[in-house]
Design a protein around this motif. Sequence first.
Motif, PDB file in Angstrom:
ATOM      1  N   GLU A   1      -5.671   3.105   2.540  1.00 34.58           N
ATOM      2  CA  GLU A   1      -5.346   4.064   1.471  1.00 34.58           C
ATOM      3  C   GLU A   1      -6.342   5.199   1.496  1.00 34.58           C
ATOM      4  OE1 GLU A   1      -5.563   2.461  -2.543  1.00 34.58           O
ATOM      5  OE2 GLU A   1      -5.688   4.477  -3.385  1.00 34.58           O
TER       6      GLU A   1
ATOM      7  N   GLU B   1     -11.724   3.513  -9.458  1.00 31.63           N
ATOM      8  CA  GLU B   1     -11.019   4.245  -8.402  1.00 31.63           C
ATOM      9  C   GLU B   1     -10.414   5.541  -8.951  1.00 31.63           C
ATOM     10  OE1 GLU B   1      -7.462   3.047  -6.558  1.00 31.63           O
ATOM     11  OE2 GLU B   1      -6.548   2.264  -8.349  1.00 31.63           O
TER      12      GLU B   1
ATOM     13  N   ALA C   1      -9.477   2.855   0.833  1.00 30.71           N
ATOM     14  CA  ALA C   1      -9.387   1.398   0.682  1.00 30.71           C
ATOM     15  C   ALA C   1      -9.510   0.747   2.043  1.00 30.71           C
ATOM     16  CB  ALA C   1      -8.084   1.000   0.019  1.00 30.71           C
TER      17      ALA C   1
ATOM     18  N   TYR D   1      -0.188   0.412   1.486  1.00 34.52           N
ATOM     19  CA  TYR D   1       1.045   0.286   0.716  1.00 34.52           C
ATOM     20  C   TYR D   1       2.212   0.798   1.545  1.00 34.52           C
ATOM     21  CZ  TYR D   1      -1.908  -0.541  -3.347  1.00 34.52           C
ATOM     22  OH  TYR D   1      -2.817  -1.068  -4.220  1.00 34.52           O
TER      23      TYR D   1
ATOM     24  N   HIS E   1      -7.336  -5.520   0.061  1.00 30.66           N
ATOM     25  CA  HIS E   1      -7.167  -4.098  -0.256  1.00 30.66           C
ATOM     26  C   HIS E   1      -8.301  -3.798  -1.229  1.00 30.66           C
ATOM     27  CE1 HIS E   1      -5.029  -0.246  -1.113  1.00 30.66           C
ATOM     28  NE2 HIS E   1      -5.761  -0.353  -2.216  1.00 30.66           N
TER      29      HIS E   1
ATOM     30  N   ASP F   1     -10.841  -0.884  -2.716  1.00 28.76           N
ATOM     31  CA  ASP F   1     -11.155   0.543  -2.823  1.00 28.76           C
ATOM     32  C   ASP F   1     -12.656   0.749  -2.918  1.00 28.76           C
ATOM     33  OD1 ASP F   1      -8.411   1.824  -3.331  1.00 28.76           O
ATOM     34  OD2 ASP F   1      -8.450   0.196  -4.782  1.00 28.76           O
TER      35      ASP F   1
HETATM   36 ZN    ZN Z   1      -6.354   1.103  -3.795  1.00 25.54          ZN
END
Ligand code: ZN
Length: 418
Positions: free
Chosen positions: A324, A348, A355, A360, A386, A388
């Motif tokens: 991400e 975040e 991330a 996603y 996942h 961040d």
């Molecule tokens: Zn994220």
Amino acid sequence: MSNSAHQAMLTKYAEAIVKVGLNVRAGQRLIISLMATRGVPLQFAPLVREVAKAAYGVGAKYVEVIWGDEEMLRLRAQYAPKDSFDEYPTYMVDAIMQMINNGDALLSISGADPDLLGGLDPEVVGMMQKKQLTAASSVGEKVTTNAINWCVVAAAGEAWAKKVFPKLSPEKAQAELWRAIFETTRIDQPDPIAAWQKHIDAMKARAQILQARQFDALHYKAEGTDFTLGLPNGHRWISAQSLAQNGVIFTANMPTEEVFTLPDRNRADGVVSATFPLSYGGTLIENFQVTFENGRITNVTAKQGEAALKKLVDTDEGSHRLGEVALVPASSPIAQRGHLFYNTLFDENASCHLAIGRAYRFTLTGGEELNDEEFSAAGGNVSLNHVDFMIGSPKMDIDGIRKDGKREPVMRNGEWAL
Ligand code: ZN
Ligand code: ZN
């Protein structure tokens, strides 16, 4: 805030969660849970009950809650035999999957003790986390493909509040954290639903501008950061709202201030420095740098928590890569509060972030239809994790690089420049 005033805010919050966050449809069922602590902590019952009321108010057919007890997780890590951590009852995942497969809505309430497993044997904690992630991967996959309308919100848990406001008494800390939640989710505004609509429209406009640019890469420059990140063909810039496969438009996070998309798992080069500590698995990782070559993490260093960071990266191949890339202006209302929340949902949304791990599917056009191999081939990353981590600051400049090599400022001094 008096008890009745707090209750009134909870009611408004629940209404926004049901109408804006989940957008629960008449006839839908709703399941409320928190995978990470194997159920929603009982201390969140007042909010859960308000959500249930609001959901029935819009015609929900049935509301289910999976309750949990954080202390049971800690007890297990402390006292269970070392060779027993393969045990993982599946009924909770099964219940959630049944609802998801039926097209129902899913709400997750975060806010449990961020240090729940702090100070315990890192081996045991690592085993528990990996087992939990593996067992819940089917739910994770449904969520990352937006199979249904889902939402993550927060409740001001006691231990969490104490961590965010260590100088206040436990009661004051919890009241202050609730105030922060209500403020950043616009519940303190006269008409929270209208305020959300305005916010969603502004975020959508920002995502559309980025989408129209079709950048091939982003270049980040700040103190301790000189980093180029590729964006694959077909990447989609996403903001607050999404359309689920069950046809419902929903807002996955409350609060949300980010515009984000898919990074190319094979095109990340240079060094990024974290600008906020990362709270991961009960450990605080601080002052860290991550080095990338051809998309892969080749080195991590941290002034504090380096072992935990290395463990995170070593979880699987996908944890060596990014899933991400999100842009958040330094003037975000969450950043303006000037303190860490020790909770990704808030932190975040205070800063530009990346991330480590799973991407996603919906950040790639047509990504929902691809299997893991096809998604990887298109540049998407697959991982159990996942996580961040924050890299933005008021000193960061970001350029967008087009296919022909032309550059355009995207952010200057941490603010939008497009
Ligand atoms: Zn994220
Ligand atoms: Zn994000």
